[in-house]
Design a protein around this motif. Structure first.
Motif, PDB file in Angstrom:
ATOM      1  N   LEU A  21       0.854  -1.191   0.000  1.00  0.00           N
ATOM      2  CA  LEU A  21       0.000   0.000   0.000  1.00  0.00           C
ATOM      3  C   LEU A  21       0.890   1.240   0.000  1.00  0.00           C
ATOM      4  O   LEU A  21       1.919   1.265   0.692  1.00  0.00           O
ATOM      5  N   VAL A  22       0.494   2.256  -0.769  1.00  0.00           N
ATOM      6  CA  VAL A  22       1.180   3.548  -0.772  1.00  0.00           C
ATOM      7  C   VAL A  22       0.222   4.595  -0.221  1.00  0.00           C
ATOM      8  O   VAL A  22      -0.928   4.691  -0.663  1.00  0.00           O
ATOM      9  N   VAL A  23       0.690   5.373   0.748  1.00  0.00           N
ATOM     10  CA  VAL A  23      -0.083   6.484   1.303  1.00  0.00           C
ATOM     11  C   VAL A  23       0.719   7.760   1.059  1.00  0.00           C
ATOM     12  O   VAL A  23       1.873   7.855   1.470  1.00  0.00           O
ATOM     13  N   SER A  24       0.100   8.718   0.397  1.00  0.00           N
ATOM     14  CA  SER A  24       0.819   9.927  -0.010  1.00  0.00           C
ATOM     15  C   SER A  24       0.113  11.196   0.455  1.00  0.00           C
ATOM     16  O   SER A  24      -1.117  11.296   0.440  1.00  0.00           O
ATOM     17  N   ASP A  25       0.924  12.152   0.841  1.00  0.00           N
ATOM     18  CA  ASP A  25       0.487  13.531   1.016  1.00  0.00           C
ATOM     19  C   ASP A  25       0.179  14.113  -0.369  1.00  0.00           C
ATOM     20  O   ASP A  25       0.568  13.546  -1.409  1.00  0.00           O
ATOM     21  N   MET A  26      -0.484  15.262  -0.406  1.00  0.00           N
ATOM     22  CA  MET A  26      -0.814  15.883  -1.677  1.00  0.00           C
ATOM     23  C   MET A  26       0.028  17.130  -1.949  1.00  0.00           C
ATOM     24  O   MET A  26       0.946  17.099  -2.752  1.00  0.00           O
ATOM     25  N   ASP A  27      -0.263  18.248  -1.250  1.00  0.00           N
ATOM     26  CA  ASP A  27       0.441  19.507  -1.520  1.00  0.00           C
ATOM     27  C   ASP A  27       1.912  19.392  -1.152  1.00  0.00           C
ATOM     28  O   ASP A  27       2.271  18.974  -0.054  1.00  0.00           O
ATOM     29  N   GLY A  28       2.763  19.762  -2.105  1.00  0.00           N
ATOM     30  CA  GLY A  28       4.195  19.676  -1.894  1.00  0.00           C
ATOM     31  C   GLY A  28       4.757  18.293  -2.153  1.00  0.00           C
ATOM     32  O   GLY A  28       5.976  18.103  -2.103  1.00  0.00           O
ATOM     33  N   THR A  29       3.893  17.337  -2.438  1.00  0.00           N
ATOM     34  CA  THR A  29       4.332  15.949  -2.618  1.00  0.00           C
ATOM     35  C   THR A  29       3.846  15.430  -3.969  1.00  0.00           C
ATOM     36  O   THR A  29       4.566  15.492  -4.955  1.00  0.00           O
ATOM     37  N   LEU A  30       2.618  14.956  -4.026  1.00  0.00           N
ATOM     38  CA  LEU A  30       2.061  14.511  -5.308  1.00  0.00           C
ATOM     39  C   LEU A  30       1.827  15.688  -6.248  1.00  0.00           C
ATOM     40  O   LEU A  30       1.970  15.564  -7.468  1.00  0.00           O
ATOM     41  N   LEU A  31       1.477  16.845  -5.676  1.00  0.00           N
ATOM     42  CA  LEU A  31       1.163  18.013  -6.491  1.00  0.00           C
ATOM     43  C   LEU A  31       2.390  18.909  -6.672  1.00  0.00           C
ATOM     44  O   LEU A  31       3.193  19.074  -5.751  1.00  0.00           O
ATOM     45  N   THR A  32       2.490  19.511  -7.833  1.00  0.00           N
ATOM     46  CA  THR A  32       3.539  20.486  -8.091  1.00  0.00           C
ATOM     47  C   THR A  32       3.194  21.793  -7.376  1.00  0.00           C
ATOM     48  O   THR A  32       2.087  21.957  -6.866  1.00  0.00           O
ATOM     49  N   PRO A  33       4.113  22.777  -7.347  1.00  0.00           N
ATOM     50  CA  PRO A  33       3.789  24.045  -6.689  1.00  0.00           C
ATOM     51  C   PRO A  33       2.554  24.741  -7.252  1.00  0.00           C
ATOM     52  O   PRO A  33       1.882  25.481  -6.535  1.00  0.00           O
ATOM     53  N   ASP A  34       2.241  24.496  -8.530  1.00  0.00           N
ATOM     54  CA  ASP A  34       1.032  25.101  -9.093  1.00  0.00           C
ATOM     55  C   ASP A  34      -0.168  24.152  -9.029  1.00  0.00           C
ATOM     56  O   ASP A  34      -1.149  24.309  -9.753  1.00  0.00           O
ATOM     57  N   LYS A  35      -0.076  23.160  -8.130  1.00  0.00           N
ATOM     58  CA  LYS A  35      -1.194  22.263  -7.790  1.00  0.00           C
ATOM     59  C   LYS A  35      -1.603  21.359  -8.946  1.00  0.00           C
ATOM     60  O   LYS A  35      -2.779  21.020  -9.103  1.00  0.00           O
ATOM     61  N   GLN A  36      -0.632  20.938  -9.731  1.00  0.00           N
ATOM     62  CA  GLN A  36      -0.895  20.045 -10.846  1.00  0.00           C
ATOM     63  C   GLN A  36      -0.305  18.661 -10.567  1.00  0.00           C
ATOM     64  O   GLN A  36       0.584  18.500  -9.727  1.00  0.00           O
ATOM     65  N   VAL A  37      -0.821  17.668 -11.290  1.00  0.00           N
ATOM     66  CA  VAL A  37      -0.252  16.325 -11.276  1.00  0.00           C
ATOM     67  C   VAL A  37       0.431  16.106 -12.614  1.00  0.00           C
ATOM     68  O   VAL A  37      -0.189  16.267 -13.671  1.00  0.00           O
ATOM     69  N   THR A  38       1.712  15.782 -12.610  1.00  0.00           N
ATOM     70  CA  THR A  38       2.452  15.656 -13.855  1.00  0.00           C
ATOM     71  C   THR A  38       2.121  14.352 -14.569  1.00  0.00           C
ATOM     72  O   THR A  38       1.630  13.384 -13.969  1.00  0.00           O
ATOM     73  N   ASP A  39       2.425  14.310 -15.861  1.00  0.00           N
ATOM     74  CA  ASP A  39       2.210  13.085 -16.638  1.00  0.00           C
ATOM     75  C   ASP A  39       3.041  11.932 -16.092  1.00  0.00           C
ATOM     76  O   ASP A  39       2.588  10.778 -16.089  1.00  0.00           O
TER      77      ASP A  39
END
Length: 303
Positions: A21-39
């Motif tokens: 199982l993977v548990v991830s934070d969002m802001d600053g982690t999965l999301l870029t500084p402009d709140k995007q998810v990269t390809d």
């Protein structure tokens, strides 16, 4: 941090050899500084799916600010909002919720007000503010795509509060308040910065470590089989118990000290690199994934 490598100052226990199982934070982690998810991050999520390893998100965000990404990410897994104090089922219904004692909420409001720090309250799906036109409120509303409810006197709304957030552009003052408020509310609340703009005050056991334990139980696995990724102080409780702990390259020194590995920053595909280079080689094939615990009826089959 230029690249991904083992953190010599990380936890004493060795990183887990097998991850389910993977548990991830969002802001600053999965999301870029402009709140995007990269390809590349989306490709890494698809790779986790093929490996049969679910991805669950735990964030300081309210539920709506998390759910806005689920269609893009293609995930239908349980998730933890308000730093893990409120757990939601995949159908977005509340699974479990912790709240602050009303007197603790009042004290937190008073302490923030004395330091000219704006206070926000979160309860279930609701976000309560004093001034809906405040610049930071407007910015956060755009970020999480949630409209707050304006309340003239927040002290009248202290029941069933899942999080008090202090918000200010005075980053140094907010950082100074973290230790002071944590000391004054010791034994009653968790106090941690979730970004340089926000100080989160949540129920004592409402932290991301609590959420990871709940999510591991949901899938009937050990926390030693969970990989966690984060970047801020409020991520420390989950990194500290994870079988595999990964800090983002721009994470604070305290966060990096809790990690087995430090990846690149969220401006340099750090999340995707962590999944591809560290997590995927440790994943258990889907056929070996246990069924969710019978104690959690309606839990989906692992993806």
């Amino acid at each position: 941090m230029a690249g991904l490598g083992q953190n010599r100052h990380g936890p004493e226990h060795a990183p887990a050899r097998h991850i389910r199982l993977v548990v991830s934070d969002m802001d600053g982690t999965l999301l870029t500084p402009d709140k995007q998810v990269t390809d590349q991050s989306l490709s890494a999520i698809r790779a986790l799916e093929r490996a049969g390893v679910p991805l669950c998100l735990v964030s300081s965000r309210p539920a709506g600010g998390m759910e806005m990404y689920f269609d893009q990410l293609g995930i239908r897994t349980p998730y933890g909002a308000l730093n893990g104090g409120t757990l939601f089922n995949p159908d977005r219904s509340i699974r479990s919720s912790l709240s602050l004692d009303p007197q603790t909420v009042l004290e937190a409001l008073n302490m923030l007000e004395r330091q000219n720090v704006d206070a926000w309250l979160f309860r279930g799906h609701d976000w309560l503010v004093r001034n809906a036109q405040d610049p930071l409120v407007l910015a956060e509303s755009r970020t999480v795509q949630t409209i707050p409810t304006q309340v003239a006197d927040l002290s009248t709304c202290v029941q069933n509060i899942g999080k008090v957030a202090g918000s200010t552009a005075n980053h140094a003052a907010l950082q100074a308040q973290e230790a002071d408020i944590a000391r004054k509310l010791a034994g009653r609340a968790c106090v941690a910065l979730s970004s340089k703009w926000f100080l989160d005050i949540t129920p004592l056991h409402a932290n991301k470590g609590h959420a990871v334990r709940q999510l591991a139980d949901y899938y009937n696995i050990s926390v030693d089989e969970v990989a966690c990724i984060g970047d801020m102080n409020n991520d420390i409780p989950m990194l500290s118990i994870a079988g595999l702990a990964i800090a983002m390259g721009q994470a604070t020194p305290d966060v990096q000290a809790c990690a087995h590995f430090v990846t690149s920053a969220n401006t340099q595909e750090g999340w995707a690199r962590a999944i591809t280079d560290v997590v995927l080689p440790r994943t258990i094939p889907a056929g070996n994934m246990p069924h969710p615990s019978p104690a959690t009826p309606g839990a989906p089959s692992p993806q």
